[in-house]
Scaffold this motif. Structure first.
Motif, PDB file in Angstrom:
ATOM      1  N   PHE A  33       0.874  -1.337   0.003  1.00  0.00           N
ATOM      2  CA  PHE A  33       0.064  -0.003   0.137  1.00  0.00           C
ATOM      3  C   PHE A  33       1.074   1.210  -0.090  1.00  0.00           C
ATOM      4  O   PHE A  33       1.911   1.284   0.547  1.00  0.00           O
ATOM      5  CB  PHE A  33      -0.793  -0.013   1.446  1.00  0.00           C
ATOM      6  N   ALA A  76      -4.674   7.466  -3.706  1.00  0.00           N
ATOM      7  CA  ALA A  76      -5.109   8.464  -4.803  1.00  0.00           C
ATOM      8  C   ALA A  76      -4.607   9.697  -4.044  1.00  0.00           C
ATOM      9  O   ALA A  76      -5.328  10.175  -3.134  1.00  0.00           O
ATOM     10  CB  ALA A  76      -6.788   8.532  -4.696  1.00  0.00           C
ATOM     11  N   ARG A  77      -3.832  10.434  -4.868  1.00  0.00           N
ATOM     12  CA  ARG A  77      -2.906  11.602  -4.303  1.00  0.00           C
ATOM     13  C   ARG A  77      -2.977  12.261  -5.547  1.00  0.00           C
ATOM     14  O   ARG A  77      -2.269  11.855  -6.725  1.00  0.00           O
ATOM     15  CB  ARG A  77      -1.752  11.394  -3.775  1.00  0.00           C
ATOM     16  N   HIS A 115     -11.399   9.198  -5.699  1.00  0.00           N
ATOM     17  CA  HIS A 115     -11.780   9.979  -4.784  1.00  0.00           C
ATOM     18  C   HIS A 115     -13.363  10.295  -5.477  1.00  0.00           C
ATOM     19  O   HIS A 115     -13.478  10.663  -6.373  1.00  0.00           O
ATOM     20  CB  HIS A 115     -11.279  11.503  -4.835  1.00  0.00           C
ATOM     21  N   ASN A 142     -10.521   0.855  -4.207  1.00  0.00           N
ATOM     22  CA  ASN A 142     -10.810   1.523  -3.000  1.00  0.00           C
ATOM     23  C   ASN A 142     -11.476   2.948  -2.858  1.00  0.00           C
ATOM     24  O   ASN A 142     -10.875   3.778  -3.829  1.00  0.00           O
ATOM     25  CB  ASN A 142      -9.288   1.864  -2.299  1.00  0.00           C
ATOM     26  N   GLY A 146     -12.145  11.353   0.474  1.00  0.00           N
ATOM     27  CA  GLY A 146     -11.187  12.599   0.529  1.00  0.00           C
ATOM     28  C   GLY A 146     -11.184  13.386   1.710  1.00  0.00           C
ATOM     29  O   GLY A 146     -12.089  13.462   2.433  1.00  0.00           O
ATOM     30  N   HIS A 162     -18.826  16.555   6.515  1.00  0.00           N
ATOM     31  CA  HIS A 162     -18.733  15.205   6.835  1.00  0.00           C
ATOM     32  C   HIS A 162     -19.748  14.260   6.473  1.00  0.00           C
ATOM     33  O   HIS A 162     -19.615  13.215   5.769  1.00  0.00           O
ATOM     34  CB  HIS A 162     -17.941  15.054   8.252  1.00  0.00           C
ATOM     35  N   ALA A 214     -12.067   3.360   3.071  1.00  0.00           N
ATOM     36  CA  ALA A 214     -11.114   3.810   3.997  1.00  0.00           C
ATOM     37  C   ALA A 214     -11.555   4.684   5.184  1.00  0.00           C
ATOM     38  O   ALA A 214     -10.951   5.662   5.762  1.00  0.00           O
ATOM     39  CB  ALA A 214      -9.656   4.287   3.535  1.00  0.00           C
ATOM     40  N   GLY A 215     -12.862   4.955   5.302  1.00  0.00           N
ATOM     41  CA  GLY A 215     -13.367   5.807   6.219  1.00  0.00           C
ATOM     42  C   GLY A 215     -13.344   5.187   7.615  1.00  0.00           C
ATOM     43  O   GLY A 215     -13.621   4.035   7.809  1.00  0.00           O
ATOM     44  N   GLY A 220     -18.011   7.085   8.477  1.00  0.00           N
ATOM     45  CA  GLY A 220     -17.249   6.215   7.264  1.00  0.00           C
ATOM     46  C   GLY A 220     -17.414   4.808   7.485  1.00  0.00           C
ATOM     47  O   GLY A 220     -17.570   4.007   6.739  1.00  0.00           O
ATOM     48  N   SER A 233      -8.285   0.409   7.551  1.00  0.00           N
ATOM     49  CA  SER A 233      -8.337   1.060   8.728  1.00  0.00           C
ATOM     50  C   SER A 233      -7.050   1.235   9.404  1.00  0.00           C
ATOM     51  O   SER A 233      -6.168   0.271   9.314  1.00  0.00           O
ATOM     52  CB  SER A 233      -9.492   0.283   9.629  1.00  0.00           C
TER      53      SER A 233
HETATM   54  C1  LIG Z   1      -5.687   3.000   5.164  1.00  0.00           C
HETATM   55  C2  LIG Z   1      -6.302   4.032   4.575  1.00  0.00           C
HETATM   56  C3  LIG Z   1      -6.087   4.436   3.298  1.00  0.00           C
HETATM   57  C4  LIG Z   1      -6.655   5.664   2.822  1.00  0.00           C
HETATM   58  N1  LIG Z   1      -6.447   6.297   1.434  1.00  0.00           N
HETATM   59  C5  LIG Z   1      -6.621   7.249   1.018  1.00  0.00           C
HETATM   60  C6  LIG Z   1      -6.214   7.792  -0.180  1.00  0.00           C
HETATM   61  O1  LIG Z   1      -5.830   7.027  -1.150  1.00  0.00           O
HETATM   62  N2  LIG Z   1      -6.731   8.920  -0.588  1.00  0.00           N
HETATM   63  C7  LIG Z   1      -7.484   9.787   0.231  1.00  0.00           C
HETATM   64  O2  LIG Z   1      -7.461  11.041  -0.067  1.00  0.00           O
HETATM   65  N3  LIG Z   1      -7.700   9.298   1.512  1.00  0.00           N
HETATM   66  C8  LIG Z   1      -7.442   8.290   1.937  1.00  0.00           C
HETATM   67  N4  LIG Z   1      -7.545   7.724   3.059  1.00  0.00           N
HETATM   68  C9  LIG Z   1      -8.584   8.767   4.093  1.00  0.00           C
HETATM   69  C10 LIG Z   1      -9.829   8.202   4.398  1.00  0.00           C
HETATM   70  O3  LIG Z   1     -10.596   8.135   2.916  1.00  0.00           O
HETATM   71  C11 LIG Z   1     -10.747   8.743   5.225  1.00  0.00           C
HETATM   72  O4  LIG Z   1     -10.854  10.233   4.545  1.00  0.00           O
HETATM   73  C12 LIG Z   1     -10.004   9.093   6.590  1.00  0.00           C
HETATM   74  O5  LIG Z   1      -9.728   7.781   6.975  1.00  0.00           O
HETATM   75  C13 LIG Z   1     -10.975   9.801   7.698  1.00  0.00           C
HETATM   76  O6  LIG Z   1     -12.209   9.098   7.748  1.00  0.00           O
HETATM   77  P1  LIG Z   1     -13.708   9.641   7.818  1.00  0.00           P
HETATM   78  O7  LIG Z   1     -13.890  10.237   6.402  1.00  0.00           O
HETATM   79  O8  LIG Z   1     -14.542   8.436   8.075  1.00  0.00           O
HETATM   80  O9  LIG Z   1     -13.514  10.745   8.696  1.00  0.00           O
HETATM   81  C14 LIG Z   1      -7.138   6.596   3.889  1.00  0.00           C
HETATM   82  C15 LIG Z   1      -7.349   6.292   5.265  1.00  0.00           C
HETATM   83  C16 LIG Z   1      -6.899   5.245   5.472  1.00  0.00           C
HETATM   84  C17 LIG Z   1      -7.070   4.838   7.084  1.00  0.00           C
END
Ligand SMILES: Cc1cc2nc3c(=O)[nH]c(=O)nc-3n(C[C@H](O)[C@H](O)[C@H](O)COP(=O)(O)O)c2cc1C
Length: 379
Positions: A33, A76-77, A115, A142, A146, A162, A214-215, A220, A233
Motif C-alpha cells: 500500500f 489516490a493523491r 476520490h 478503494n 477525500g 462530513h 477507508a472511512g 465512514g 483502517s
Molecule cells: C488505510 C487508509 C487509506 C486511505 N487512503 C486514502 C487515499 O488513497 N486517498 C485519500 O484521499 N484518502 C485516503 N484515506 C483517508 C480516508 O478515506 C478517510 O478520509 C479518513 O480515514 C477519514 O475517515 P472519515 O472520512 O471516516 O472521517 C485513507 C485512510 C486510511 C486509513
C-alpha cells in the motif's frame, strides 16, 4: 427456500471463495500500500531506494505477485502535503497504474483508489470494468471521500461536510453498482447525481469487484458496513483494533445482512537483529521532515499543538514512521509475532510498506514469509 437476495449473496460468496485472491483460505492476507507516492508511509528524508521510475514499480508489483500477495493498493493523491520533501508529492495516478500492473502480473489483485467527489461514477465504473477485463477478474476499488482540502481546491471542487460526503458516496456507489450489474439503461434522479440513459458495457468479469473503503469515523465505518466488502483502517492499539473490527463486522452482518472484512496497513522494518531494525527506525525519526509531518497531522485533524513543543513527541513520531500505519519493527521472528497479533485482533490483512521497497520485499519474501507460513498465517 432462501430469498433471492440471500441466494445472490451466497452465489457471490462462492464465486469469490473460488476466484478472488482476497477471499482465499489464507488467514492473513498480504499486500502493498502507498508505494505509488513519494515517501510512501515515511515522512522523513532517511535515504530510500524509492523512485518514480517505472521499472522500479513494475519490479515491485511482479515481486509481490510472485510472493503470492493478495493486493496491490495505490494511494489516490494529486499533490503533496508540503515540507522539505513535499510528502506524497510525486505520485502515479491509480487507475492507469492498476491497469498497467494488471497487464504485468498473474494473480495479485490490482486496486485503484478513487476520490468519489472528484471522479464521476460513470468514469470509475468504466475504468474499473476495463481493468477487470485486463486482469481477467483481479480488479478492486478503494473508494475514498477525500480529506485533503487543497486537493479539492486544485480541482475547484467544494468538499462537502462530513455527513453529506458519505450521503453523496452512497449515491455514487449505487450508480457504479448499477452500471456494473444492470443490462438495461437507466435514468438516475438522486439528490446529488442526475443521469440520463446511463449505461456501461462491458460489465466486469467478477460479479462485483471488491470495494474497499477507508472511512474510519463512525459515519465512514457505517458507510463501509453498508456498501464495502472491506474496510481499510488504521488503529491505535490492539485492543482498539479488536473492538473496531468486531463492531464493524457486527453492524454489516446484523444491520445489512452482509459480511465485511477489515484490512489495515503496516510499515515493516525488518532486519537480522532487533538493534539493526531499531537503528533504521531511529534514523527515520532523526531525519524526519517535521514540517511535512505537521502538515499531515493537521490534514488528519490531529491536534499537534505548538509546532516546536509537540512535534518531536511520540505522537509525531508515530506519523513520521508510518504516516498512521502500524509499526512492525524487529527481527523476522518478531515481525511474524506482531503480524500475528494484528491478525488475532480481527484484521484480515495487512498492507505493507517499506523504506526500501524492492530490496526489503525481497528480504521479507526470503526471511519472513516462510515463518508466516510455519505459523499457519499463510498456509
Ligand atoms: C488505510 C487508509 C487509506 C486511505 N487512503 C486514502 C487515499 O488513497 N486517498 C485519500 O484521499 N484518502 C485516503 N484515506 C483517508 C480516508 O478515506 C478517510 O478520509 C479518513 O480515514 C477519514 O475517515 P472519515 O472520512 O471516516 O472521517 C485513507 C485512510 C486510511 C486509513
Amino acid at each position: 427456500m432462501p430469498s433471492t437476495k440471500q441466494s445472490e449473496r451466497e452465489e457471490l460468496a462462492e464465486y469469490r471463495r473460488l476466484n478472488v485472491p482476497l477471499y482465499n483460505e489464507k488467514k492473513l492476507k498480504l499486500g502493498l500500500f502507498s508505494m505509488n507516492c513519494s515517501g510512501g508511509m515515511i515522512i522523513s528524508q532517511a535515504p530510500s531506494s524509492w523512485t518514480i521510475d517505472w521499472d522500479y514499480h513494475l519490479k515491485l508489483a511482479r515481486k509481490a505477485d510472485a510472493l503470492d500477495f493478495e493486493a496491490y493498493i495505490p494511494v489516490a493523491r494529486w499533490r503533496g502535503v508540503g515540507g522539505e520533501m513535499d510528502f506524497l508529492g510525486e505520485n502515479y495516478e491509480t487507475f492507469t497504474y492498476a491497469s498497467a500492473m494488471a497487464a504485468s502480473t498473474e494473480n495479485i489483485m490490482t486496486f485503484a483508489t478513487v476520490h468519489a467527489p472528484i471522479v464521476h461514477p460513470i468514469v470509475a465504473a468504466k475504468a474499473g470494468a476495463t481493468i477487470d477485463s485486463v486482469s481477467a477478474g483481479r480488479f478492486g476499488m478503494n473508494v475514498v471521500m477525500g480529506w485533503l482540502v487543497p486537493e479539492f481546491e486544485m480541482f475547484g471542487v467544494q468538499q462537502r461536510d462530513h455527513e453529506t460526503r458519505y450521503e453523496y458516496g452512497s449515491e455514487w456507489i449505487d450508480v457504479v453498482d448499477r452500471l456494473w450489474s444492470e443490462s438495461e439503461h437507466f435514468d438516475f434522479d438522486g439528490r446529488f447525481l442526475q443521469l440520463k440513459d446511463a449505461q456501461a458495457r462491458p460489465k466486469p468479469i467478477q460479479p462485483r469487484p471488491p470495494i474497499l473503503n477507508a472511512g474510519n469515523s463512525p459515519t465512514g465505518g457505517a458507510w463501509a458496513a453498508r456498501h464495502a466488502d472491506f474496510n481499510f483502517s488504521s488503529f491505535a492499539d490492539l485492543e482498539g483494533a479488536r473492538n473496531y473490527t468486531r463492531e464493524i463486522k457486527r453492524v454489516a452482518n446484523e444491520e445489512h445482512g452482509r459480511d465485511i472484512g477489515v484490512l489495515t496497513y503496516g510499515l515493516v522494518i525488518c532486519r537480522d537483529t532487533e538493534e539493526e531494525a531499531q537503528a533504521v527506525h531511529q534514523q527515520i525519526i532523526d531525519m524526519a521532515d517535521w514540517r511535512a509531518a505537521h502538515n499531515w497531522m493537521s490534514v488528519l485533524g490531529v491536534e499537534s499543538g505548538s509546532f516546536n513543543e509537540q512535534m518531536h513527541g511520540p505522537l509525531a513520531e508515530f506519523f513520521v514512521a508510518g504516516a498512521g500505519a502500524a509499526r512492525v519493527v524487529g527481527t523476522p521472528e518478531q515481525v511474524v509475532e506482531q503480524l500475528g497479533q494484528i491478525n488475532q485482533a480481527g484484521m484480515d490483512g495487512v498492507m505493507l510498506g517499506f523504506l526500501n521497497w524492492n530490496e526489503e520485499l525481497d528480504y521479507f519474501g526470503e526471511r519472513v514469509l516462510p515463518l508466516l507460513t510455519e505459523a499457519g498465517l499463510r498456509g
